[in-house]
Write an enzyme that holds these catalytic residues in place. Structure first.
Site, mmCIF file in Angstrom:
data_model
loop_
_atom_site.group_PDB
_atom_site.id
_atom_site.type_symbol
_atom_site.label_atom_id
_atom_site.label_comp_id
_atom_site.label_asym_id
_atom_site.label_seq_id
_atom_site.Cartn_x
_atom_site.Cartn_y
_atom_site.Cartn_z
ATOM 1 N N LEU A 17 0.857 -1.198 0.000
ATOM 2 C CA LEU A 17 0.000 0.000 0.000
ATOM 3 C C LEU A 17 0.889 1.243 0.000
ATOM 4 C CD1 LEU A 17 -2.591 -1.320 2.591
ATOM 5 C CD2 LEU A 17 -2.994 -0.967 0.139
ATOM 6 N N HIS A 18 1.712 1.355 -1.059
ATOM 7 C CA HIS A 18 2.671 2.459 -1.138
ATOM 8 C C HIS A 18 1.966 3.818 -0.941
ATOM 9 C CE1 HIS A 18 5.749 -0.230 -2.809
ATOM 10 N NE2 HIS A 18 4.987 -0.529 -3.841
ATOM 11 N N ASP A 19 1.076 4.153 -1.870
ATOM 12 C CA ASP A 19 0.473 5.496 -1.871
ATOM 13 C C ASP A 19 -0.493 5.706 -0.718
ATOM 14 O OD1 ASP A 19 0.378 5.702 -5.535
ATOM 15 O OD2 ASP A 19 2.018 5.827 -4.093
#
Ligand code: RIB
Ligand code: CA
Length: 304
Positions: A240-242
């Site tokens: 869940l980078h962003d």
């Protein structure tokens, strides 16, 4: 309530970040600005408009850079990660809405001046729009409340090369310009985002949701999940980078930090690498740890 602009290259985790930001009462979504990155900027704009339509949220979408800050056209896109359309193949129509009549850089400058010391920019794509805005109006540097960047890999391996993370690698000169600008910055890199995985099982919950957004999210995330399973068999989820950058803008206690200058390599084999420079004086806040379970609960409770 924190006023935010979300600068995106709407791919799949960007789309999740848009939903998370729009459904978080702590944030006022002033607008989206789009950039090339995962896909060409026109597709990022279309996908961003579609996500806001799905959410029933009215907010301006200002289209930004199609090419890099100093190197012209970006060589390649991340369609193998985000799908040909950037949303895992689920785009089946054009958005009803239209992009704003202002460029991303001008929208950023305008909104920062309208909300001095009160606007947070969450940048989850290449930093080209941010660099263009700061270059055009350096007077906004002290007026930006905070810049939260998803990008970099300071103490860990990169993802598009052993050294570089995708957003930085897409435009190293823009990243170098922004990270050395003096803007109050928090860097949310792979150092922490690779510890915040969306479990594969969550997709079934979204698919079964009464909220139509659920199946939509599940369908796009199938592609992204399969891609990461291909990169790292058995990973069991997708990063869940962003969304983590949005989470940290909402509640900075999700992460632990180190204040250090970060330099960007702009040539050679290590092009796009982000390097901690303890001797540097332009310090930024680098995320070095994350309470991943607490963040994941917060994220899932907001999504659908
Ligand atoms: O390296 C991950 C980042 O690159 C994320 O922002 C993803 O959307 C891509 O832009
Ligand atoms: Ca992104």
């Amino acid at each position: 309530m924190k006023s935010v602009i979300l600068d995106v290259d709407t791919g799949i985790d960007d789309a999740m970040a848009i939903v998370y930001a729009a459904r978080s009462p702590e944030l006022e979504l002033v607008g989206l600005t789009t950039c090339f990155g995962n896909i060409p900027v026109q597709d990022a704009t279309r996908n961003s408009l579609l996500m806001l339509e799905k959410l029933g949220v009215q907010a301006p979408v200002a289209e930004g850079a199609a090419v890099t800050f100093r190197r012209g056209e970006k060589e390649d896109y991340a369609r193998h990660v985000h799908g040909q359309d950037g949303l895992g193949g689920i785009v089946d129509k054009e958005p009803a809405g239209h992009k704003a009549d202002v460029s991303a850089a001008d929208f950023i400058i305008e909104q920062v001046k309208k909300r001095p010391h009160e606007l947070t920019i969450i940048a989850v794509g290449p930093l080209t729009n941010i660099a263009l805005a700061l270059e055009k109006a350096p007077e906004i540097v002290p007026l930006i409340a905070e810049l939260v960047i998803m990008g970099g890999a300071v103490y860990v391996r990169g993802n598009v090369s052993p050294y570089a993370e995708a957003n930085i690698k897409s435009d190293p000169e823009a990243a170098k310009y922004v990270l050395h600008s003096g803007v109050k910055t928090t860097l949310v890199g792979l150092d922490v985002t690779m510890k915040t995985l969306l479990p594969h099982a969550q997709l079934e919950h979204w698919r079964a949701s009464d909220n139509p957004l659920g199946p939509y999210l599940a369908q796009m995330t199938d592609f992204y999940m399969a891609c990461y399973e291909g990169f790292q068999p058995g990973i069991g989820g997708c990063p869940l980078h962003d969304p983590l950058a949005v989470g940290i803008a909402i509640d900075s206690s999700f992460a632990q930090y180190e204040d250090v200058q970060v330099d960007v390599v702009t040539e050679g084999e290590k092009d796009g690498q982000t390097v901690a420079n303890p001797e540097g004086t332009t310090k930024i806040r680098v995320c070095v740890g994350v309470e991943n379970e607490r963040f994941l609960d917060h994220f899932l409770n907001r999504m659908v």
